[in-house]
Design an enzyme around this catalytic site. Structure first.
Site, PDB file in Angstrom:
ATOM      1  N   ASN A 183       0.644  -1.201   0.057  1.00 26.91           N
ATOM      2  CA  ASN A 183       0.012   0.070  -0.108  1.00 26.91           C
ATOM      3  C   ASN A 183       0.844   1.220   0.168  1.00 26.91           C
ATOM      4  O   ASN A 183       0.604   2.204  -0.606  1.00 26.91           O
ATOM      5  CB  ASN A 183      -0.845   0.013   1.127  1.00 26.91           C
ATOM      6  CG  ASN A 183      -1.849  -1.207   1.470  1.00 26.91           C
ATOM      7  OD1 ASN A 183      -1.857  -1.982   0.336  1.00 26.91           O
ATOM      8  ND2 ASN A 183      -2.252  -1.630   2.593  1.00 26.91           N
ATOM      9  N   THR A 211     -22.360  35.386 -30.235  1.00 30.52           N
ATOM     10  CA  THR A 211     -23.069  34.746 -29.095  1.00 30.52           C
ATOM     11  C   THR A 211     -24.466  34.120 -29.471  1.00 30.52           C
ATOM     12  O   THR A 211     -25.120  34.323 -30.430  1.00 30.52           O
ATOM     13  CB  THR A 211     -23.508  35.991 -28.188  1.00 30.52           C
ATOM     14  OG1 THR A 211     -24.644  36.707 -28.802  1.00 30.52           O
ATOM     15  CG2 THR A 211     -22.286  36.887 -27.910  1.00 30.52           C
ATOM     16  N   HIS A 212     -24.723  32.982 -28.812  1.00 30.08           N
ATOM     17  CA  HIS A 212     -25.808  32.219 -29.083  1.00 30.08           C
ATOM     18  C   HIS A 212     -25.597  31.633 -30.394  1.00 30.08           C
ATOM     19  O   HIS A 212     -26.683  31.448 -31.030  1.00 30.08           O
ATOM     20  CB  HIS A 212     -27.336  32.985 -29.088  1.00 30.08           C
ATOM     21  CG  HIS A 212     -27.441  33.748 -27.834  1.00 30.08           C
ATOM     22  ND1 HIS A 212     -28.143  33.201 -26.768  1.00 30.08           N
ATOM     23  CD2 HIS A 212     -27.008  34.810 -27.597  1.00 30.08           C
ATOM     24  CE1 HIS A 212     -27.991  34.025 -25.812  1.00 30.08           C
ATOM     25  NE2 HIS A 212     -27.444  35.308 -26.300  1.00 30.08           N
ATOM     26  N   SER A 224     -16.369   9.032 -46.624  1.00 25.94           N
ATOM     27  CA  SER A 224     -17.420   8.282 -46.550  1.00 25.94           C
ATOM     28  C   SER A 224     -17.119   6.960 -47.181  1.00 25.94           C
ATOM     29  O   SER A 224     -16.405   7.204 -48.538  1.00 25.94           O
ATOM     30  CB  SER A 224     -18.542   9.156 -46.601  1.00 25.94           C
ATOM     31  OG  SER A 224     -19.649   8.213 -47.059  1.00 25.94           O
ATOM     32  N   LYS A 255     -17.260  13.695 -49.467  1.00 23.60           N
ATOM     33  CA  LYS A 255     -17.228  13.936 -48.109  1.00 23.60           C
ATOM     34  C   LYS A 255     -15.664  13.986 -47.595  1.00 23.60           C
ATOM     35  O   LYS A 255     -14.930  13.315 -47.594  1.00 23.60           O
ATOM     36  CB  LYS A 255     -17.823  12.763 -47.217  1.00 23.60           C
ATOM     37  CG  LYS A 255     -19.315  12.790 -47.265  1.00 23.60           C
ATOM     38  CD  LYS A 255     -19.917  13.888 -46.617  1.00 23.60           C
ATOM     39  CE  LYS A 255     -20.655  13.352 -45.300  1.00 23.60           C
ATOM     40  NZ  LYS A 255     -21.257  14.719 -44.408  1.00 23.60           N
ATOM     41  N   ASN A 287     -14.523  14.873 -43.553  1.00 23.81           N
ATOM     42  CA  ASN A 287     -15.316  14.934 -42.382  1.00 23.81           C
ATOM     43  C   ASN A 287     -14.039  15.195 -41.412  1.00 23.81           C
ATOM     44  O   ASN A 287     -13.050  14.615 -41.479  1.00 23.81           O
ATOM     45  CB  ASN A 287     -16.178  13.856 -42.003  1.00 23.81           C
ATOM     46  CG  ASN A 287     -17.190  13.471 -42.882  1.00 23.81           C
ATOM     47  OD1 ASN A 287     -17.950  14.429 -43.241  1.00 23.81           O
ATOM     48  ND2 ASN A 287     -17.502  12.265 -43.198  1.00 23.81           N
ATOM     49  N   GLU A 332     -14.178  15.838 -33.874  1.00 23.85           N
ATOM     50  CA  GLU A 332     -15.723  15.219 -33.036  1.00 23.85           C
ATOM     51  C   GLU A 332     -15.335  14.103 -31.919  1.00 23.85           C
ATOM     52  O   GLU A 332     -15.532  14.105 -31.048  1.00 23.85           O
ATOM     53  CB  GLU A 332     -16.541  14.385 -34.328  1.00 23.85           C
ATOM     54  CG  GLU A 332     -16.886  15.180 -35.320  1.00 23.85           C
ATOM     55  CD  GLU A 332     -17.522  14.599 -36.601  1.00 23.85           C
ATOM     56  OE1 GLU A 332     -17.617  13.325 -36.433  1.00 23.85           O
ATOM     57  OE2 GLU A 332     -17.336  15.106 -37.575  1.00 23.85           O
ATOM     58  N   TYR A 356      -6.746   0.844   3.815  1.00 21.54           N
ATOM     59  CA  TYR A 356      -6.527   0.175   2.355  1.00 21.54           C
ATOM     60  C   TYR A 356      -7.711  -0.561   2.079  1.00 21.54           C
ATOM     61  O   TYR A 356      -8.200  -1.616   2.978  1.00 21.54           O
ATOM     62  CB  TYR A 356      -5.330  -0.483   2.186  1.00 21.54           C
ATOM     63  CG  TYR A 356      -5.219  -1.147   0.736  1.00 21.54           C
ATOM     64  CD1 TYR A 356      -4.880  -0.413  -0.152  1.00 21.54           C
ATOM     65  CD2 TYR A 356      -5.607  -2.315   0.611  1.00 21.54           C
ATOM     66  CE1 TYR A 356      -4.653  -0.640  -1.522  1.00 21.54           C
ATOM     67  CE2 TYR A 356      -5.478  -2.899  -0.607  1.00 21.54           C
ATOM     68  CZ  TYR A 356      -5.221  -2.201  -1.835  1.00 21.54           C
ATOM     69  OH  TYR A 356      -4.936  -2.791  -3.200  1.00 21.54           O
ATOM     70  N   GLN A 389      -7.154  -0.063  -6.178  1.00 19.43           N
ATOM     71  CA  GLN A 389      -6.339  -0.690  -7.489  1.00 19.43           C
ATOM     72  C   GLN A 389      -6.971  -0.072  -8.775  1.00 19.43           C
ATOM     73  O   GLN A 389      -6.336   0.283  -9.762  1.00 19.43           O
ATOM     74  CB  GLN A 389      -6.507  -2.091  -7.220  1.00 19.43           C
ATOM     75  CG  GLN A 389      -5.661  -2.723  -8.224  1.00 19.43           C
ATOM     76  CD  GLN A 389      -5.464  -4.300  -8.426  1.00 19.43           C
ATOM     77  OE1 GLN A 389      -4.487  -4.599  -7.491  1.00 19.43           O
ATOM     78  NE2 GLN A 389      -5.947  -4.806  -9.032  1.00 19.43           N
ATOM     79  N   LYS A 400      -6.117   3.316 -10.556  1.00 17.70           N
ATOM     80  CA  LYS A 400      -4.959   3.423 -11.240  1.00 17.70           C
ATOM     81  C   LYS A 400      -5.027   3.612 -12.872  1.00 17.70           C
ATOM     82  O   LYS A 400      -4.816   4.295 -13.361  1.00 17.70           O
ATOM     83  CB  LYS A 400      -4.056   1.861 -10.960  1.00 17.70           C
ATOM     84  CG  LYS A 400      -2.538   2.113 -11.187  1.00 17.70           C
ATOM     85  CD  LYS A 400      -1.924   1.311 -10.378  1.00 17.70           C
ATOM     86  CE  LYS A 400      -2.535  -0.172 -10.272  1.00 17.70           C
ATOM     87  NZ  LYS A 400      -1.429  -1.242  -9.453  1.00 17.70           N
TER      88      LYS A 400
HETATM   89  N1  ARG Z   1      -1.743  -3.858  -6.662  1.00 23.20           N
HETATM   90  C1  ARG Z   1      -2.391  -3.363  -5.400  1.00 23.20           C
HETATM   91  C2  ARG Z   1      -3.098  -1.944  -5.755  1.00 23.20           C
HETATM   92  O1  ARG Z   1      -2.706  -1.270  -6.517  1.00 23.20           O
HETATM   93  C3  ARG Z   1      -0.944  -3.158  -4.530  1.00 23.20           C
HETATM   94  C4  ARG Z   1      -1.520  -2.814  -3.046  1.00 23.20           C
HETATM   95  C5  ARG Z   1      -1.987  -4.167  -2.649  1.00 23.20           C
HETATM   96  N2  ARG Z   1      -2.231  -4.279  -1.195  1.00 23.20           N
HETATM   97  C6  ARG Z   1      -2.936  -4.887  -0.464  1.00 23.20           C
HETATM   98  N3  ARG Z   1      -3.229  -4.709   0.640  1.00 23.20           N
HETATM   99  N4  ARG Z   1      -3.643  -6.138  -1.376  1.00 23.20           N
HETATM  100  O2  ARG Z   1      -3.809  -1.517  -4.886  1.00 23.20           O
END
Ligand code: ARG
Length: 457
Positions: free
Chosen positions: A118, A163-164, A286, A292, A294, A299, A326, A331, A334
């Protein structure tokens, strides 16, 4: 995956292979982005362990040196793409520990003393973010620079201000382009707020509650180049996810700003407007309509802005009901922030390219001025002759048929106060952007130096 049971892993994993795969998720791939930063965190932690005043040192200074050298080797392998994280490792943290143990024997087994994954992931994410935020800021400023260049190139070419979406008042291509440039460059402030949050050291929290060892947390703060330590270890563990959410909020806002630029460019390059022309090679055709060309690329900027907003919402939804300490939910923060960074950075680069390739049809821009666009200027001329504003306004509004064609260039030249059609200071933009870029470079260099210093034996 069967070998999860047969091979002895760092934590002697006996987890069911399906459960293992589900919980590991995409970490073996995503964590590759954290690998160098993980080695950096370990180098700092081991250095600090070797400096602890204990009767029996956890690791000696000479051992710490060996670990740092081995980590330096691993970093080289990571940079060459020769580093892999196995499902059995679960994540980068255990992959690095496995390698160190393979290469250094018992010494490798000591490096995890007094810390948890952690701790590690929190540090890795923050270091990775610091670097990525600075690079995102660089790309943001580069896009702003391309817009300033575009503005300077077409200068006071008259453009109908709207505007608008309705014709409103005389504007210029320079005003349009630098207006977007300034709004985009100012988004740096939100990114900087996320940077300041990421720049705090959580290390030494261990599993979130500290350890009965004399850890010197300020030492790792210094070694890793963080601005300060998060004092409370429980708070440090809870802060995981919060800087990810803050970064996603800054990215979502930046993307919303970029999406508005894209939208203007889509409208101005429609055949009905034709103020701007996108290069043919930046447009897509297209399969059925041969005529076309585009603006799909623009977009998709709109759609990516919606996606980053979704990622931000996902990160806060994930956090808001989670108890303290934790939880594995974290996780999943991430990929959210990594995806957000990836989308935003690609968009910044692609927009800079599209802006640089776009051309302006000056004649069409001028021809688009209808008499109504000058109405406010006409009323203000009456004010200059002594008519009270409200009377002048009604005079013009009651006799709109009296408005005639005027010279758009004269109208553009007539507005001279700060920031208007004839009061835009291109040099100011150029110097502001160059200065901001310089300060980013300095910080990126400091981070790089800090990294290299840690792997020097
Ligand atoms: N891959 C885990 C995460 O991103 C790492 C930490 C894991 N910690 C645990 N107490 N299981 O959170």
């Amino acid at each position: 995956m069967k070998n999860a049971k047969t091979k002895k892993t760092i934590t002697d994993n006996t987890v069911d292979p399906d459960i293992l795969a589900y919980t590991v998720g995409d970490d073996p791939v995503l964590d590759l982005n954290l690998a160098v930063w993980d080695c950096m965190g370990t180098a700092a932690h081991v250095t600090m362990l070797s400096e602890m005043k204990l009767k029996t040192p956890v690791v000696t200074k000479a051992e710490a040196k060996k670990v740092r050298t081995a980590l330096g080797e691993i970093v080289k392998e990571i940079e060459k793409g020769e580093f892999t994280i196995l499902v059995d490792d679960q994540d980068v943290h255990m992959a690095v520990e496995r390698l160190l143990t393979e290469r250094l024997g018992d010494l490798g087994k000591k490096i995890h003393t007094g810390r948890s994954r952690n701790d590690q992931v929190a540090v890795d994410v923050r270091l990775h973010m610091k670097d990525a935020i600075l690079r995102t800021e660089e790309e943001t400023l580069s896009l702003a620079q391309s817009l300033v260049k575009f503005g300077a190139k077409y200068g006071r070419t008259p453009l109908v201000g709207r505007t608008h979406l309705q014709p409103a008042m005389p504007s210029s291509v320079e005003m349009w382009a630098t207006g977007h440039a300034e709004m985009i460059a100012d988004q740096i402030e939100n990114l900087e707020a996320a940077y300041r949050l990421a720049d705090l050291n959580p290390l030494g929290s261990a599993a979130g509650y500290g350890v009965p060892l004399p850890l010197d947390r300020s030492r790792t703060t210094k070694l890793l180049g963080f601005s300060r330590t998060i004092h409370n270890v429980f708070g440090a563990s809870m802060a995981r996810g919060e800087c990810e959410a803050a970064l996603l909020s800054a990215l979502a806002q930046l993307m919303a700003v970029l999406s508005r630029l894209a939208e203007d460019m889509i409208i101005f390059s429609m055949p009905e407007f034709a103020y701007f022309k996108l290069p043919r090679e930046y447009c897509t055709g297209s399969s059925i309509m041969p005529q076309k060309f585009n603006p799909d690329v623009l977009e998709l900027v709109r759609s990516k802005a919606a996606q980053v907003l979704g990622l931000q919402t996902a990160s806060l939804s994930l956090l808001h009901a989670m108890p303290g300490g934790y939880n594995r939910d974290l996780q999943d923060c991430k990929w959210l922030y990594m995806k957000g960074l990836d989308i935003t950075r690609t968009t910044l680069r692609i927009l800079a390219k599209v802006v640089a390739g776009t051309t302006v049809d000056k004649d069409i821009c001028r021809a688009a001025f209808t008499p109504g666009v000058f109405a406010t200027d006409v009323a203000l001329r009456k004010v200059a002759e002594g008519t009270p504003w409200r009377d002048a306004y009604h005079d013009v509004r009651d006799h709109l048929e009296r408005l005639g064609d005027e010279d758009p260039d004269t109208a553009v030249a007539a507005k001279t106060h700060e920031g208007t059609t004839s009061g835009i200071n291109i040099a100011l933009y150029k110097s502001r952007l160059a200065e901001a870029l310089k300060s980013l470079k300095t910080r990126l260099n400091t981070l790089e130096k800090c990294k290299r210093a840690l792997f020097k034996a």
